[in-house]
Motif scaffolding. Sequence first.
Motif, mmCIF file in Angstrom:
data_model
loop_
_atom_site.group_PDB
_atom_site.id
_atom_site.type_symbol
_atom_site.label_atom_id
_atom_site.label_comp_id
_atom_site.label_asym_id
_atom_site.label_seq_id
_atom_site.Cartn_x
_atom_site.Cartn_y
_atom_site.Cartn_z
ATOM 1 N N ILE A 96 38.236 -17.465 21.962
ATOM 2 C CA ILE A 96 38.296 -17.111 23.301
ATOM 3 C C ILE A 96 37.423 -18.151 24.096
ATOM 4 O O ILE A 96 37.747 -18.253 25.151
ATOM 5 C CB ILE A 96 38.313 -15.554 23.683
ATOM 6 C CG1 ILE A 96 39.282 -14.834 23.187
ATOM 7 C CG2 ILE A 96 38.101 -15.442 25.296
ATOM 8 C CD1 ILE A 96 39.089 -13.211 23.255
ATOM 9 N N ARG A 97 36.173 -18.058 23.607
ATOM 10 C CA ARG A 97 35.200 -18.979 24.254
ATOM 11 C C ARG A 97 35.887 -20.206 24.171
ATOM 12 O O ARG A 97 35.426 -20.917 25.333
ATOM 13 C CB ARG A 97 33.904 -18.758 23.522
ATOM 14 C CG ARG A 97 33.278 -17.509 23.600
ATOM 15 C CD ARG A 97 31.686 -17.522 23.172
ATOM 16 N NE ARG A 97 31.204 -16.114 23.435
ATOM 17 C CZ ARG A 97 30.564 -15.358 22.568
ATOM 18 N NH1 ARG A 97 31.210 -15.403 21.432
ATOM 19 N NH2 ARG A 97 30.413 -14.029 22.919
ATOM 20 N N SER A 98 36.434 -20.752 23.236
ATOM 21 C CA SER A 98 36.913 -22.297 23.341
ATOM 22 C C SER A 98 37.647 -22.625 24.470
ATOM 23 O O SER A 98 37.514 -23.578 24.957
ATOM 24 C CB SER A 98 37.425 -22.417 21.837
ATOM 25 O OG SER A 98 36.372 -22.469 20.720
ATOM 26 N N VAL A 99 38.898 -21.663 24.416
ATOM 27 C CA VAL A 99 39.786 -21.793 25.638
ATOM 28 C C VAL A 99 38.948 -21.647 26.955
ATOM 29 O O VAL A 99 39.355 -22.433 27.712
ATOM 30 C CB VAL A 99 40.716 -20.668 25.370
ATOM 31 C CG1 VAL A 99 41.624 -20.467 26.697
ATOM 32 C CG2 VAL A 99 41.562 -20.932 24.212
ATOM 33 N N VAL A 100 38.040 -20.829 27.148
ATOM 34 C CA VAL A 100 37.231 -20.594 28.425
ATOM 35 C C VAL A 100 36.380 -21.847 28.659
ATOM 36 O O VAL A 100 36.471 -22.299 29.715
ATOM 37 C CB VAL A 100 36.594 -19.538 28.415
ATOM 38 C CG1 VAL A 100 35.718 -19.354 29.597
ATOM 39 C CG2 VAL A 100 37.626 -18.177 28.534
ATOM 40 N N TYR A 101 35.547 -22.432 27.415
ATOM 41 C CA TYR A 101 35.080 -23.470 27.743
ATOM 42 C C TYR A 101 35.790 -24.774 28.260
ATOM 43 O O TYR A 101 35.546 -25.493 29.100
ATOM 44 C CB TYR A 101 34.150 -23.849 26.599
ATOM 45 C CG TYR A 101 33.100 -22.871 26.097
ATOM 46 C CD1 TYR A 101 32.602 -22.380 27.212
ATOM 47 C CD2 TYR A 101 32.702 -22.803 24.761
ATOM 48 C CE1 TYR A 101 31.549 -21.230 26.887
ATOM 49 C CE2 TYR A 101 31.837 -22.075 24.472
ATOM 50 C CZ TYR A 101 31.117 -21.186 25.525
ATOM 51 O OH TYR A 101 29.947 -20.311 25.190
ATOM 52 N N ALA A 102 37.042 -24.863 27.623
ATOM 53 C CA ALA A 102 37.893 -26.033 27.848
ATOM 54 C C ALA A 102 38.470 -25.933 29.468
ATOM 55 O O ALA A 102 38.604 -26.966 29.954
ATOM 56 C CB ALA A 102 39.066 -26.041 26.829
ATOM 57 N N ALA A 103 38.645 -24.832 29.686
ATOM 58 C CA ALA A 103 39.119 -24.658 31.173
ATOM 59 C C ALA A 103 38.073 -24.742 32.180
ATOM 60 O O ALA A 103 38.013 -25.408 33.364
ATOM 61 C CB ALA A 103 39.679 -23.196 31.455
ATOM 62 N N GLY A 104 36.782 -24.706 31.546
ATOM 63 C CA GLY A 104 35.673 -24.951 32.551
ATOM 64 C C GLY A 104 35.246 -26.364 32.722
ATOM 65 O O GLY A 104 34.798 -26.754 33.800
ATOM 66 N N VAL A 105 35.677 -27.051 31.667
ATOM 67 C CA VAL A 105 35.479 -28.469 31.761
ATOM 68 C C VAL A 105 36.202 -29.222 32.897
ATOM 69 O O VAL A 105 35.860 -29.989 33.604
ATOM 70 C CB VAL A 105 35.571 -29.308 30.252
ATOM 71 C CG1 VAL A 105 35.589 -30.855 30.274
ATOM 72 C CG2 VAL A 105 34.698 -28.876 29.375
ATOM 73 N N SER A 106 37.382 -28.620 33.072
ATOM 74 C CA SER A 106 38.484 -29.349 34.051
ATOM 75 C C SER A 106 37.970 -29.083 35.418
ATOM 76 O O SER A 106 38.036 -29.728 36.456
ATOM 77 C CB SER A 106 39.757 -28.796 33.739
ATOM 78 O OG SER A 106 39.694 -27.182 34.090
ATOM 79 N N GLN A 107 37.042 -27.955 35.404
ATOM 80 C CA GLN A 107 36.293 -27.395 36.800
ATOM 81 C C GLN A 107 34.897 -27.966 37.021
ATOM 82 O O GLN A 107 34.307 -27.589 38.004
ATOM 83 C CB GLN A 107 36.629 -25.959 37.046
ATOM 84 C CG GLN A 107 37.997 -25.430 36.976
ATOM 85 C CD GLN A 107 38.005 -24.059 37.307
ATOM 86 O OE1 GLN A 107 37.265 -23.213 37.342
ATOM 87 N NE2 GLN A 107 39.271 -23.429 37.381
ATOM 88 N N ASN A 108 34.269 -28.537 36.150
ATOM 89 C CA ASN A 108 33.060 -29.190 35.958
ATOM 90 C C ASN A 108 32.137 -27.924 36.131
ATOM 91 O O ASN A 108 31.090 -28.155 37.063
ATOM 92 C CB ASN A 108 32.626 -30.195 37.209
ATOM 93 C CG ASN A 108 33.463 -31.406 37.058
ATOM 94 O OD1 ASN A 108 33.688 -31.912 35.828
ATOM 95 N ND2 ASN A 108 33.974 -31.865 38.112
ATOM 96 N N LYS A 109 32.324 -27.004 35.306
ATOM 97 C CA LYS A 109 31.582 -25.698 35.306
ATOM 98 C C LYS A 109 31.042 -25.561 34.100
ATOM 99 O O LYS A 109 31.924 -25.586 32.852
ATOM 100 C CB LYS A 109 32.268 -24.449 35.853
ATOM 101 C CG LYS A 109 32.218 -24.650 37.412
ATOM 102 C CD LYS A 109 32.349 -23.159 38.112
ATOM 103 C CE LYS A 109 32.794 -23.287 39.473
ATOM 104 N NZ LYS A 109 31.789 -22.581 39.900
ATOM 105 N N ARG A 110 29.785 -25.093 33.690
ATOM 106 C CA ARG A 110 29.372 -24.510 32.340
ATOM 107 C C ARG A 110 29.651 -22.758 32.235
ATOM 108 O O ARG A 110 29.174 -22.381 33.391
ATOM 109 C CB ARG A 110 27.921 -24.881 32.336
ATOM 110 C CG ARG A 110 27.453 -24.316 30.963
ATOM 111 C CD ARG A 110 26.284 -25.196 30.297
ATOM 112 N NE ARG A 110 25.411 -24.333 29.523
ATOM 113 C CZ ARG A 110 25.919 -24.059 28.206
ATOM 114 N NH1 ARG A 110 27.320 -24.110 27.609
ATOM 115 N NH2 ARG A 110 24.937 -23.511 27.377
ATOM 116 N N ILE A 111 30.520 -22.563 31.328
ATOM 117 C CA ILE A 111 30.754 -21.179 31.265
ATOM 118 C C ILE A 111 30.295 -20.610 30.366
ATOM 119 O O ILE A 111 30.036 -20.975 29.162
ATOM 120 C CB ILE A 111 32.345 -20.961 31.064
ATOM 121 C CG1 ILE A 111 33.338 -21.901 31.985
ATOM 122 C CG2 ILE A 111 32.922 -19.545 31.180
ATOM 123 C CD1 ILE A 111 33.790 -21.202 33.126
#
Length: 75
Positions: free
Chosen positions: A55-70
């Motif tokens: 779950i963290r991997s999916v969320v981190y990948a989505a955060g990269v596209s928004q230039n955010k550290r999740i």
Amino acid sequence: MKELVESIAKALVDHPEDVHVTENDEGRSLTLKLSVHADDMGKVIGKQGRIAKAIRSVVYAAGVSQNKRINLEIG
């Protein structure tokens, strides 16, 4: 991002009505806290934390596209 975590967690648990995600946005950093029913905690964490890590991997990948550290907290 909150909706993404909620939808993943609700698909895994037996008590989807008890899935809650709180969001704390601090500029370039975003903290998500996932809380589930006590009986479902093991299902969200998984053996040796594998499901939580996925779950963290999916969320981190989505955060990269928004230039955010999740940061995802499960508890």
